[in-house]
Design a protein around this motif. Sequence first.
Motif, PDB file in Angstrom:
ATOM      1  N   UNK A  19      24.022 -10.437   2.382  1.00  0.00           N
ATOM      2  CA  UNK A  19      22.895 -10.658   1.953  1.00  0.00           C
ATOM      3  C   UNK A  19      22.333 -11.637   3.279  1.00  0.00           C
ATOM      4  N   UNK A  20      20.833 -11.414   3.332  1.00  0.00           N
ATOM      5  CA  UNK A  20      20.157 -12.221   4.444  1.00  0.00           C
ATOM      6  C   UNK A  20      20.346 -13.739   3.947  1.00  0.00           C
ATOM      7  N   UNK A 135      19.189  -6.711  14.202  1.00  0.00           N
ATOM      8  CA  UNK A 135      20.162  -6.553  13.282  1.00  0.00           C
ATOM      9  C   UNK A 135      19.647  -7.440  11.834  1.00  0.00           C
ATOM     10  N   UNK A 136      19.390  -8.852  12.291  1.00  0.00           N
ATOM     11  CA  UNK A 136      19.166  -9.700  11.048  1.00  0.00           C
ATOM     12  C   UNK A 136      17.816  -9.076  10.265  1.00  0.00           C
ATOM     13  N   UNK A 137      16.883  -8.756  11.281  1.00  0.00           N
ATOM     14  CA  UNK A 137      15.482  -8.040  10.350  1.00  0.00           C
ATOM     15  C   UNK A 137      15.792  -6.925   9.641  1.00  0.00           C
ATOM     16  N   UNK A 138      17.032  -6.007  10.052  1.00  0.00           N
ATOM     17  CA  UNK A 138      17.195  -4.637   9.396  1.00  0.00           C
ATOM     18  C   UNK A 138      17.865  -5.121   8.068  1.00  0.00           C
ATOM     19  N   UNK A 139      18.703  -6.200   8.212  1.00  0.00           N
ATOM     20  CA  UNK A 139      19.584  -6.515   6.832  1.00  0.00           C
ATOM     21  C   UNK A 139      18.772  -7.193   5.978  1.00  0.00           C
ATOM     22  N   UNK A 140      17.564  -7.630   6.399  1.00  0.00           N
ATOM     23  CA  UNK A 140      16.519  -8.227   5.681  1.00  0.00           C
ATOM     24  C   UNK A 140      15.614  -7.261   4.917  1.00  0.00           C
ATOM     25  N   UNK A 142      16.942  -4.032   4.601  1.00  0.00           N
ATOM     26  CA  UNK A 142      17.788  -3.399   3.318  1.00  0.00           C
ATOM     27  C   UNK A 142      17.828  -3.899   2.404  1.00  0.00           C
ATOM     28  N   UNK A 143      18.067  -5.247   2.363  1.00  0.00           N
ATOM     29  CA  UNK A 143      18.079  -6.049   1.105  1.00  0.00           C
ATOM     30  C   UNK A 143      16.865  -5.920   0.377  1.00  0.00           C
ATOM     31  N   UNK A 144      15.779  -6.192   0.868  1.00  0.00           N
ATOM     32  CA  UNK A 144      14.524  -5.897   0.214  1.00  0.00           C
ATOM     33  C   UNK A 144      14.179  -4.694  -0.329  1.00  0.00           C
TER      34      UNK A 144
END
Length: 226
Positions: A19-20, A135-140, A142-144
């Motif tokens: 998770x972010x 990467x961090x933006x993409x993880x965010x 994905x989570x959203x």
Amino acid sequence: MYYEIVGANTRILGSVHVFPPGTSALPSWVVDAFNWADLIEMEHDKAEFGACFLDPHTNELKPWGALFIKLGQAFGSFPLQPGVEAEFANALRASSRPAMTYLESGHSIGALIDAVPFADIAAVGAAMDAAMPEMLANIGALHSAWERSNVAALEALQAESPLGSIPTMRHAFFTARNENWARTIAARGPSEKRQLLVVGAMHLVGSDSLLETLSRCGLDARRVPS
């Protein structure tokens, strides 16, 4: 991202592995899935999979093993929070419920990735390097998308990801595993106990998804009402 297989007493939960930062709680439908289940089955034992990173003949890192270690180190450089699997594992350890089991062995997924040509492993590495600043933006993102069960957004993220954009790696990491899982599930028949299968959300989108593969095996999956 929460489905039930009709007539099987089995449900499938699409998960996010990390998770972010700042994620406050699991969505209610994830908590409901955990509470519904008598038995929880996840993809594979990560330690067993990690042992496949080494060539058994030379004891040296395989190219794809180095790739996954690099990916893990990249994740470790961000203040990420444990995802669904870790949350479930901790909750199971804190209760008297049965320990989790696994849909596949680490060696089976290792064998699939072993078949990916070196040039394609290198291409995935290059794509990963190019995606690192985002990467961090993409993880965010994905989570959203996962939290909102936005299948179209998840499918787009999968297609753009390093693991989803190289055909041979996509086959090894998504398509072939979905086919193996579907055959395993179909061979079991209805479960006597309520069984929850927890797989990455990306395995539940696209024409080669686990849901579509189950359908080709004669098993219909439908969304669990929220």
